[in-house]
Design a protein around this motif. Structure first.
Motif, short mmCIF file in Angstrom:
data_model
loop_
_atom_site.label_atom_id
_atom_site.label_comp_id
_atom_site.label_asym_id
_atom_site.label_seq_id
_atom_site.Cartn_x
_atom_site.Cartn_y
_atom_site.Cartn_z
N GLY A 1 38.16 18.92 20.59
CA GLY A 1 38.31 17.99 21.90
C GLY A 1 38.98 16.74 21.64
O GLY A 1 38.79 16.08 22.63
N VAL A 2 39.55 16.56 20.75
CA VAL A 2 40.37 15.44 20.53
C VAL A 2 41.85 15.33 20.75
O VAL A 2 42.25 16.15 19.97
CB VAL A 2 39.99 14.46 19.16
CG1 VAL A 2 40.72 13.28 19.07
CG2 VAL A 2 38.37 14.40 19.09
N SER A 3 42.36 14.67 21.58
CA SER A 3 43.62 14.66 21.78
C SER A 3 44.50 13.38 20.89
O SER A 3 44.25 12.36 21.40
CB SER A 3 44.25 14.69 23.27
OG SER A 3 45.71 14.33 23.27
N VAL A 4 45.18 13.76 19.84
CA VAL A 4 45.42 12.76 18.94
C VAL A 4 46.95 12.36 19.46
O VAL A 4 47.89 13.39 19.36
CB VAL A 4 45.39 13.30 17.55
CG1 VAL A 4 46.07 12.11 16.65
CG2 VAL A 4 43.99 13.50 17.10
N GLY A 5 47.13 11.01 19.74
CA GLY A 5 48.58 10.34 20.15
C GLY A 5 49.50 10.71 18.89
O GLY A 5 49.17 10.50 17.54
N GLY A 6 50.89 10.77 19.15
CA GLY A 6 51.94 10.76 18.06
C GLY A 6 52.33 9.31 17.91
O GLY A 6 52.18 8.43 18.62
N GLY A 7 52.69 9.21 16.37
CA GLY A 7 53.35 7.80 16.16
C GLY A 7 52.37 6.73 15.77
O GLY A 7 51.11 6.71 16.31
N GLU A 8 52.59 5.72 14.88
CA GLU A 8 51.65 4.85 14.62
C GLU A 8 51.69 3.51 15.35
O GLU A 8 53.01 3.27 16.08
CB GLU A 8 52.02 4.46 13.11
CG GLU A 8 51.44 5.55 12.20
CD GLU A 8 51.52 4.87 10.80
OE1 GLU A 8 52.09 4.25 10.47
OE2 GLU A 8 50.58 5.90 10.02
N ILE A 9 50.95 2.68 15.65
CA ILE A 9 50.86 1.47 16.24
C ILE A 9 50.66 0.46 15.36
O ILE A 9 50.07 0.45 14.28
CB ILE A 9 49.81 1.48 17.26
CG1 ILE A 9 49.98 2.52 18.41
CG2 ILE A 9 49.66 0.18 18.27
CD1 ILE A 9 48.51 2.57 19.26
N SER A 10 51.60 -0.76 15.36
CA SER A 10 51.69 -1.86 14.49
C SER A 10 50.67 -2.85 14.85
O SER A 10 50.13 -2.90 16.18
CB SER A 10 53.12 -2.54 14.43
OG SER A 10 53.40 -3.06 15.78
N PHE A 11 50.48 -3.72 14.14
CA PHE A 11 49.48 -4.84 14.41
C PHE A 11 49.92 -5.70 15.67
O PHE A 11 49.22 -6.04 16.60
CB PHE A 11 49.31 -5.72 13.25
CG PHE A 11 48.37 -6.96 13.38
CD1 PHE A 11 47.14 -6.88 13.03
CD2 PHE A 11 48.90 -8.26 13.70
CE1 PHE A 11 46.21 -8.09 13.45
CE2 PHE A 11 48.21 -9.41 14.06
CZ PHE A 11 46.72 -9.34 13.87
N GLU A 12 51.23 -6.04 15.37
CA GLU A 12 52.01 -6.73 16.61
C GLU A 12 51.89 -6.13 17.95
O GLU A 12 51.62 -6.73 19.09
CB GLU A 12 53.25 -7.19 16.31
CG GLU A 12 53.39 -8.12 15.11
CD GLU A 12 53.33 -7.61 13.85
OE1 GLU A 12 53.12 -6.25 13.65
OE2 GLU A 12 52.77 -8.23 12.71
N GLN A 13 52.11 -4.99 18.07
CA GLN A 13 51.98 -4.11 19.17
C GLN A 13 50.64 -4.31 19.79
O GLN A 13 50.63 -4.53 21.20
CB GLN A 13 52.43 -2.93 19.00
CG GLN A 13 53.79 -2.19 18.86
CD GLN A 13 54.06 -0.79 18.70
OE1 GLN A 13 53.94 -0.39 17.45
NE2 GLN A 13 54.59 0.01 19.57
N LEU A 14 49.66 -3.96 19.03
CA LEU A 14 48.17 -3.97 19.66
C LEU A 14 48.05 -5.24 20.00
O LEU A 14 47.32 -5.64 20.95
CB LEU A 14 47.47 -3.61 18.44
CG LEU A 14 45.86 -3.07 18.88
CD1 LEU A 14 45.76 -2.11 20.04
CD2 LEU A 14 45.18 -2.43 17.59
N LEU B 1 40.99 -8.07 16.32
CA LEU B 1 41.27 -7.56 17.60
C LEU B 1 40.29 -6.87 18.39
O LEU B 1 40.62 -6.43 19.65
CB LEU B 1 42.49 -6.47 17.07
CG LEU B 1 43.93 -6.97 16.84
CD1 LEU B 1 44.75 -6.04 16.08
CD2 LEU B 1 44.48 -8.05 18.02
N LEU B 2 39.02 -6.66 17.83
CA LEU B 2 38.21 -5.91 18.51
C LEU B 2 37.17 -6.75 19.05
O LEU B 2 36.13 -6.38 19.64
CB LEU B 2 37.28 -4.95 17.45
CG LEU B 2 38.28 -3.71 16.60
CD1 LEU B 2 37.30 -3.39 15.88
CD2 LEU B 2 38.88 -2.82 17.85
N THR B 3 37.64 -8.14 19.41
CA THR B 3 36.65 -8.85 20.06
C THR B 3 36.36 -8.55 21.55
O THR B 3 37.34 -8.43 22.17
CB THR B 3 37.40 -10.28 20.12
OG1 THR B 3 37.75 -10.66 18.94
CG2 THR B 3 36.39 -11.41 20.55
N ASP B 4 35.33 -8.36 21.99
CA ASP B 4 34.62 -8.28 23.04
C ASP B 4 34.58 -9.34 23.94
O ASP B 4 33.36 -10.12 23.57
CB ASP B 4 33.59 -7.42 23.24
CG ASP B 4 32.95 -6.96 24.75
OD1 ASP B 4 33.64 -7.52 25.53
OD2 ASP B 4 32.16 -6.09 24.75
#
Length: 525
Positions: free
Chosen positions: A171-184, A85-88
């Motif tokens: 200085g880091v704003s951490v978002g809530g909830g987890e992301i699934s492989f499919e969503q990403l 998923l990290l392909t540039d």
């Protein structure tokens, strides 16, 4: 009785619990670690790369300094799909995954250096300590392992807001909830944010690691890179592994050898990479795990003598002491006979001897005093060994060359071990595997490069297989011969076809690999 104690260990290094007691690698470990320009260890399947990996992972004091840090990173059970998923896509030539690997290496380096210095009671450089705390803020404490990081933990980076002016503890704003492989995978916006955050974190960590103390070296050992080398994922796997090589080169030069990736890779896989200056990279930045008969015998003796000592039995000075007879029917020694049926790889020798010892025990093929084994056990073990070698070659090539098994089956239909090139060409064309001479010659080169066939060169009476003569270049030959280790598995007659007899000297065709016209001569490797 010899059959009560003799053993040669496991064929697979990762399953051998006693490997640490009898590891032997002919010096390649020291060479690789000692040259800070190198980051790649190449070898054929079965050459012993995983054994070297396991040995170096144990931090041997005769190779590493007290201040060195060893980080073993085996890719077994690794989430290849997540990394993909990290392909540039804006980058090419294997660079698509370079920066994601840099990210992995830098996270591991921060963790390792901090842990090493704290363990020594030494102060952790401010930038590295700050980076470690930032990672804990992002990923929670403790920072996850790299395999976890390139999985669910990595996905969460897509919802994190990184400060534009550099990272600090708050200085880091951490978002809530987890992301699934499919969503990403399906959300371009999330994927873009993930890559943006990985890029920002990587640059920050690289800057922080500039404070790595001069006396500390961190070695990252990468093994099992062929885990995802399967037919439906080869292109993606090739891109990911190429990215690791590019990242390794970048990190090596960026930190002057203080951060040292060491990548253990199959030679056949490396040969498929579309990397600029691949030959130059191989020459300058790699070691090759190569063997000859003497070094393989020493490795085997280390193993057998370990089991001898466990049973308080006198150790052996040479492998020949195991066998009653001094010569086989071919007039080669038993050890030479076995070696000639290997592909000059330790795993092959271990497999053949393991089968030989089991046959000897099952059939009581030993001397009257029980101290030696009959060479009948060698002959009886050959069929089983041939099956092993066939499967090893299939595992090595069937996912990369869709016609590989058909090449081997073509020999089955030709019946003889030694055949003319024309006979092979006709058979391949008949099966639709070659349509012209150029395609046939490419197949011949492939078969020779992988030691499936051997050739004679000029007026020489030696059968030359690439595994025994690694510097031998391919050249056209009137007659070729199947590797001795495959002859029984392919159901071939150990002689020459009529057409081969007509164009060559049968005396040459029936010699053992590497033997000259003198029946008592031995192979030179």
């Amino acid at each position: 009785m010899i059959t009560d104690w003799i053993d040669v260990g496991e064929v697979s290094a990762e399953r051998d619990q006693n490997l640490r007691h009898y590891f032997y690698d002919n010096g390649v470990s020291t060479k690789l670690v000692g040259n800070n320009k190198q980051y790649l260890l190449l070898g054929r399947k079965g050459a012993g790369k995983t054994a070297v990996f396991s040995h170096l992972a144990s931090s041997p004091t005769n190779i590493f300094a007290r201040t060195d840090v060893i980080v073993p990173l085996s890719l077994q059970s690794y989430n290849w799909q997540a990394h993909n998923l990290l392909t540039d896509n804006q980058k090419a030539g294997g660079f698509q995954h370079r920066d994601s690997w840099r990210f992995v290496l830098y996270v591991e380096a921060v963790k390792a250096i901090r842990e090493k210095l704290k363990g020594q009671g030494a102060a952790v450089p401010k930038k590295i300590e700050k980076a470690a705390r930032a990672l804990e803020r992002i990923f929670a404490t403790p920072v996850p392992s790299w395999t976890d990081l390139l999985g669910q933990k990595l996905f969460n980076l897509a919802k994190i807001e990184l400060p534009k002016a550099g990272l600090d503890d708050d200085g880091v704003s951490v978002g809530g909830g987890e992301i699934s492989f499919e969503q990403l995978r399906d959300d371009a916006g999330l994927k873009h944010q993930l890559n943006k955050n990985v890029e920002g974190l990587t640059a920050y960590l690289e800057s922080s690691l500039s404070e790595t103390p001069e006396d500390i070296r961190v070695f990252f050992l990468f093994d099992r890179l062929d885990e995802a080398w399967v037919s439906d994922f080869i292109d993606e796997s090739k891109s990911i592994v190429s990215g690791l090589l590019h990242a390794s080169e970048h990190v090596l030069h960026q930190f002057g050898g203080r951060l040292r990736p060491l990548v253990f890779l199959r030679e056949d896989i490396f040969s498929t990479f579309d990397i600029n200056d691949r030959n130059k990279l191989k020459h300058d930045c790699s070691e090759s795990l190569l063997w000859d008969q003497e070094s393989i015998e020493r490795l085997i003796l280390e193993r057998i003598n370990y089991y001898a000592k466990q049973k308080s039995v006198a150790t052996l000075n040479e492998l020949q002491q195991i066998f009653i007879e001094k010569e086989m029917r071919s007039r080669a020694t038993p050890v030479k006979h076995i070696f000639n049926r290997t592909m000059c790889r330790p795993r092959d020798m271990v497999a053949f001897l393991d089968k030989t010892f089991k046959v000897a025990k099952a059939d009581a093929l030993h001397s009257p005093d029980g101290q030696q084994i009959s060479t009948l056990a060698i002959y009886d073990a050959e069929s089983g060994y041939g099956d092993y070698l066939f499967e090893e070659l299939s595992d090595e090539w069937r996912n990369q060359n869709e016609h590989f098994l058909e090449y081997l089956r073509t020999f089955e239909n030709l019946r003889y071990a030694a055949i003319t090139s024309d006979e092979l060409k006709e058979a391949l064309i008949k099966k639709g595997l070659a349509s012209d001479h150029a395609e046939f010659r490419a197949i011949m080169r492939f078969l020779f490069e992988n030691s499936i066939i051997g050739i004679t060169v000029g007026k020489s009476k030696q059968w030359r297989y690439k595994c025994f003569f690694p510097s031998q270049a391919f050249s056209d030959a009137d007659v070729v011969k199947v590797h001795p280790g495959l002859i029984k598995r392919l159901g071939l007659t150990e002689s020459s076809s009529e057409r081969a007899n007509a164009v060559s000297d049968k005396f040459i065709l029936d010699r053992e690999p590497g033997e000259s016209g003198d029946p008592s001569a031995s192979t030179s490797t």
